[in-house]
Design an enzyme around this catalytic site. Structure first.
Site, mmCIF file in Angstrom:
data_model
loop_
_atom_site.group_PDB
_atom_site.id
_atom_site.type_symbol
_atom_site.label_atom_id
_atom_site.label_comp_id
_atom_site.label_asym_id
_atom_site.label_seq_id
_atom_site.Cartn_x
_atom_site.Cartn_y
_atom_site.Cartn_z
ATOM 1 N N ASN A 79 80.382 -18.557 -25.295
ATOM 2 C CA ASN A 79 79.184 -19.382 -25.264
ATOM 3 C C ASN A 79 79.150 -21.016 -25.753
ATOM 4 O O ASN A 79 78.625 -21.675 -25.286
ATOM 5 C CB ASN A 79 78.316 -18.458 -26.124
ATOM 6 C CG ASN A 79 77.694 -17.471 -25.474
ATOM 7 O OD1 ASN A 79 78.055 -17.012 -24.227
ATOM 8 N ND2 ASN A 79 76.676 -16.890 -26.141
ATOM 9 N N THR B 132 76.001 -10.189 -30.396
ATOM 10 C CA THR B 132 76.974 -11.083 -30.786
ATOM 11 C C THR B 132 77.072 -11.343 -32.302
ATOM 12 O O THR B 132 75.865 -11.651 -33.012
ATOM 13 C CB THR B 132 76.413 -12.319 -30.176
ATOM 14 O OG1 THR B 132 76.423 -11.978 -28.455
ATOM 15 C CG2 THR B 132 77.240 -13.800 -30.302
ATOM 16 N N GLY C 217 70.543 -31.829 -17.049
ATOM 17 C CA GLY C 217 69.198 -31.614 -16.970
ATOM 18 C C GLY C 217 68.377 -31.619 -18.149
ATOM 19 O O GLY C 217 68.695 -32.555 -19.061
ATOM 20 N N LYS D 177 65.263 -20.831 -18.137
ATOM 21 C CA LYS D 177 66.159 -20.830 -16.869
ATOM 22 C C LYS D 177 65.304 -19.954 -15.829
ATOM 23 O O LYS D 177 64.419 -19.293 -16.154
ATOM 24 C CB LYS D 177 67.421 -20.289 -17.156
ATOM 25 C CG LYS D 177 67.453 -18.822 -17.357
ATOM 26 C CD LYS D 177 69.066 -18.642 -17.635
ATOM 27 C CE LYS D 177 69.265 -17.245 -17.129
ATOM 28 N NZ LYS D 177 70.796 -17.030 -16.945
ATOM 29 N N CYS E 286 70.421 -17.264 -26.660
ATOM 30 C CA CYS E 286 72.040 -17.006 -27.045
ATOM 31 C C CYS E 286 72.706 -18.439 -27.454
ATOM 32 O O CYS E 286 72.939 -18.401 -28.504
ATOM 33 C CB CYS E 286 72.597 -16.683 -25.654
ATOM 34 S SG CYS E 286 71.898 -14.816 -25.410
HETATM 35 C C1 UGA Z 1 74.308 -16.988 -21.651
HETATM 36 C C2 UGA Z 1 75.873 -16.909 -21.245
HETATM 37 O O1 UGA Z 1 75.907 -17.355 -19.878
HETATM 38 C C3 UGA Z 1 76.294 -15.466 -21.265
HETATM 39 O O2 UGA Z 1 77.587 -15.136 -20.568
HETATM 40 C C4 UGA Z 1 75.952 -14.673 -22.299
HETATM 41 O O3 UGA Z 1 76.250 -13.089 -22.312
HETATM 42 C C5 UGA Z 1 74.782 -14.820 -22.733
HETATM 43 O O4 UGA Z 1 74.443 -16.244 -22.908
HETATM 44 C C6 UGA Z 1 74.491 -14.255 -24.180
HETATM 45 O O5 UGA Z 1 75.424 -14.643 -25.146
HETATM 46 O O6 UGA Z 1 73.837 -13.248 -24.377
HETATM 47 P P1 UGA Z 1 71.997 -16.909 -20.836
HETATM 48 O O7 UGA Z 1 71.457 -17.369 -22.051
HETATM 49 O O8 UGA Z 1 71.240 -15.610 -20.189
HETATM 50 O O9 UGA Z 1 73.451 -16.507 -20.790
HETATM 51 O O10 UGA Z 1 71.855 -18.166 -19.894
HETATM 52 P P2 UGA Z 1 72.770 -19.095 -19.005
HETATM 53 O O11 UGA Z 1 72.775 -18.828 -17.639
HETATM 54 O O12 UGA Z 1 73.971 -19.158 -19.735
HETATM 55 O O13 UGA Z 1 72.067 -20.600 -19.149
HETATM 56 C C7 UGA Z 1 71.687 -20.834 -20.491
HETATM 57 C C8 UGA Z 1 71.198 -22.310 -20.621
HETATM 58 O O14 UGA Z 1 71.920 -23.374 -19.939
HETATM 59 C C9 UGA Z 1 69.675 -22.304 -19.597
HETATM 60 O O15 UGA Z 1 68.888 -23.043 -20.224
HETATM 61 C C10 UGA Z 1 70.150 -23.154 -18.395
HETATM 62 O O16 UGA Z 1 69.066 -23.529 -17.803
HETATM 63 C C11 UGA Z 1 71.089 -23.816 -19.108
HETATM 64 N N1 UGA Z 1 72.212 -24.486 -18.075
HETATM 65 C C12 UGA Z 1 72.948 -23.783 -17.627
HETATM 66 C C13 UGA Z 1 71.971 -25.783 -17.918
HETATM 67 O O17 UGA Z 1 71.496 -26.648 -18.517
HETATM 68 N N2 UGA Z 1 73.141 -26.460 -17.126
HETATM 69 C C14 UGA Z 1 74.284 -25.637 -16.487
HETATM 70 O O18 UGA Z 1 74.831 -26.093 -15.640
HETATM 71 C C15 UGA Z 1 73.920 -24.424 -16.812
#
Ligand code: UGA
Length: 441
Positions: A212, A121, A257, A324, A264
């Site tokens: 993102n 990225t 939360g 997560k 990321c």
């Molecule tokens: C994120 C993006 O979702 C991916 O599409 C992207 O490829 C990636 O970053 C990257 O740029 O490499 P990721 O960091 O693995 O993926 O995690 P997410 O599932 O997006 O969650 C990120 C954070 O948001 C976690 O801490 C999760 O607990 C939090 N979250 C997520 C919330 O607090 N509320 C939500 O409704 C969703």
């Protein structure tokens, strides 16, 4: 096709395995000898569901191998993926040194016609810079070198599934050769239903930051709503359900939360804001998203304080330490930010996580780690859910109540039903919804 992947972090390793499973011959390379040595033995350096099995499978059929020797890895490569880290510098700008170094190594060792794919990225404009580096280093190959932007959208914890069934594949290129090479590479995925989106390079780079940043914005919007719901006696989970039932809004990424963490969102948001500033555009919205995210940890901390009063002499159990579920990654984990705050106030903090305990302990040595949720809860004055691992949803509440010294639960991910918690006799603090306080502690 012969593919080389530089970098064996989440994106690099999952990309290597996915491309091998599409039938390509893949060599993974990294400057980190320890990681390569583990990979050569079929061991993944981090936990990711399904990754190690897929890795071993592809190595066994001979489509995937690893080496630290970049010249060997690059000799026959038709396509080279740059998947190295782009951490934040002190001012939030993306540190692109590893990307530039990779380009120099490719320039020296690459073959004619190699397509260099930027998957890390990066800020818009980086592909042009890469092209410049390659051309400076290899003036003899000026017309042969191709740079393509192919941002990754996979999520940790479901990375293998995301890489094998992406909803979209984004390719930014400037020549027919670049686009055609990527079409050949991803042909099986497109045949299987993934949407291929083709743009120019800067658009692809910018789209990744935009995605993102927008997802982080949704999370912070939900967390700001949670703060208001707590004051208005409303329920944020119901509010976002209503919002999400409008297809123009969508329900995803509206869970309030402890906020977002990981390697990321925090860094990409800052890098995007820095890029905008460098281009002469002030984007305070992004700074607000970040501020609200920090506020989410602080709000949870305040609930623990409200419940326990003085934190010295108190033992607090944290369930979930990774940023997560389904990962052992604790980078920028809100759980550890909360643990740090509690430790600073003199509390004893004992954490449990199915996979991330060891990483959490090395990141935050003051934290005690327990090998089961029961051990963490035993004798604790308060339990805080920090990460929404599935196991926690089905926790035996009666048993938990018996283990805790005080029946106090702060639900930082809204995994429990407030009415059930009340019926079980807990003092329950949800996030953005009903709180059942005891009159005094
Ligand atoms: C994120 C993006 O979702 C991916 O599409 C992207 O490829 C990636 O970053 C990257 O740029 O490499 P990721 O960091 O693995 O993926 O995690 P997410 O599932 O997006 O969650 C990120 C954070 O948001 C976690 O801490 C999760 O607990 C939090 N979250 C997520 C919330 O607090 N509320 C939500 O409704 C969703």
């Amino acid at each position: 096709m012969n593919v080389t992947v530089m970098g064996t972090g989440h994106v690099g390793l999952v990309t290597s395995v996915a491309l091998a499973s599409l039938g390509h011959d893949v060599i993974g390379t990294d400057v980190d000898e320890k990681k390569i040595s583990l990979l050569q033995q079929g061991i993944s350096p981090f936990f990711e569901p399904g990754l190690e099995e897929a890795l071993v499978g592809e190595m066994e059929v001979g489509r995937l191998s690893f080496t630290v020797e970049a010249p060997r890895a690059l000799r026959d490569a038709e396509v080279v993926f740059i998947c190295v880290g782009t951490p934040a510098r002190a001012d939030g700008e993306a540190n692109l040194l590893a990307v530039e170094r990779s380009a120099s190594v490719i320039a020296v060792n690459g073959r004619d016609g190699t397509v260099v794919v930027e998957k890390s990225t990066v800020p818009a404009g980086t592909a042009e810079r890469l092209l410049r580096v390659l051309r400076f280093e290899r003036p003899d190959l000026i017309d042969e070198i191709e740079v393509v932007s192919n941002p990754e959208f996979l999520r940790e914890g479901q990375a293998v599934e995301d890489a094998l069934h992406p909803d979209r594949i984004l390719v930014g290129a400037r020549s027919v050769h670049g686009f055609e090479t990527m079409r050949r590479l991803f042909e099986p995925l497109v045949r299987d239903g993934s949407r291929l989106i083709e743009t120019d390079m800067a658009t692809a780079e910018l789209a990744k930051h935009a995605c993102n940043a927008f997802l982080a914005l949704k999370i912070s919007f939900a967390n700001a709503l949670a703060r208001i719901c707590e004051r208005a006696d409303a329920d944020v989970t119901a509010v976002v359900d209503v919002m999400g039932s409008d297809p123009r809004i969508g329900r995803a990424f509206l869970d309030a939360g402890l906020g977002y963490g990981g390697f990321c969102f925090p860094k990409d948001l800052q890098a995007f804001e820095r890029l905008a500033a460098r281009l002469g555009y002030d984007f305070p919205l992004l700074r607000e998203v970040e501020r609200i995210n920090g506020e989410a940890v602080e709000a949870t901390f305040d609930k623990v304080k409200d419940a326990l009063w003085n934190l010295e002499d108190k033992r607090i159990a944290l369930l979930g330490l990774s940023f997560k579920p389904n990962t052992d990654d604790v980078r920028f984990s809100p759980a550890l930010a909360l643990a740090g705050r509690l430790l600073d106030e003199g509390a004893t903090v004992v954490g449990y996580d199915p996979w991330a305990a060891a990483n959490a302990k090395s990141e935050l040595p003051g934290l005690e780690v327990a090998s089961t949720a029961d051990d963490a809860m035993e004798g604790a004055h308060c339990m805080v859910v920090c990460t929404d691992w599935d196991d926690f949803r089905s926790l035996d509440l009666r048993r938990a109540r018996g283990l805790l010294a005080h029946p106090i639960v702060v639900d930082g991910r809204n995994v429990f039903d407030p009415d059930k918690m009340k019926a079980e006799g807990f003092v329950y603090y949800g996030t953005g919804r009903a709180t059942h306080r005891a009159s005094a502690h």
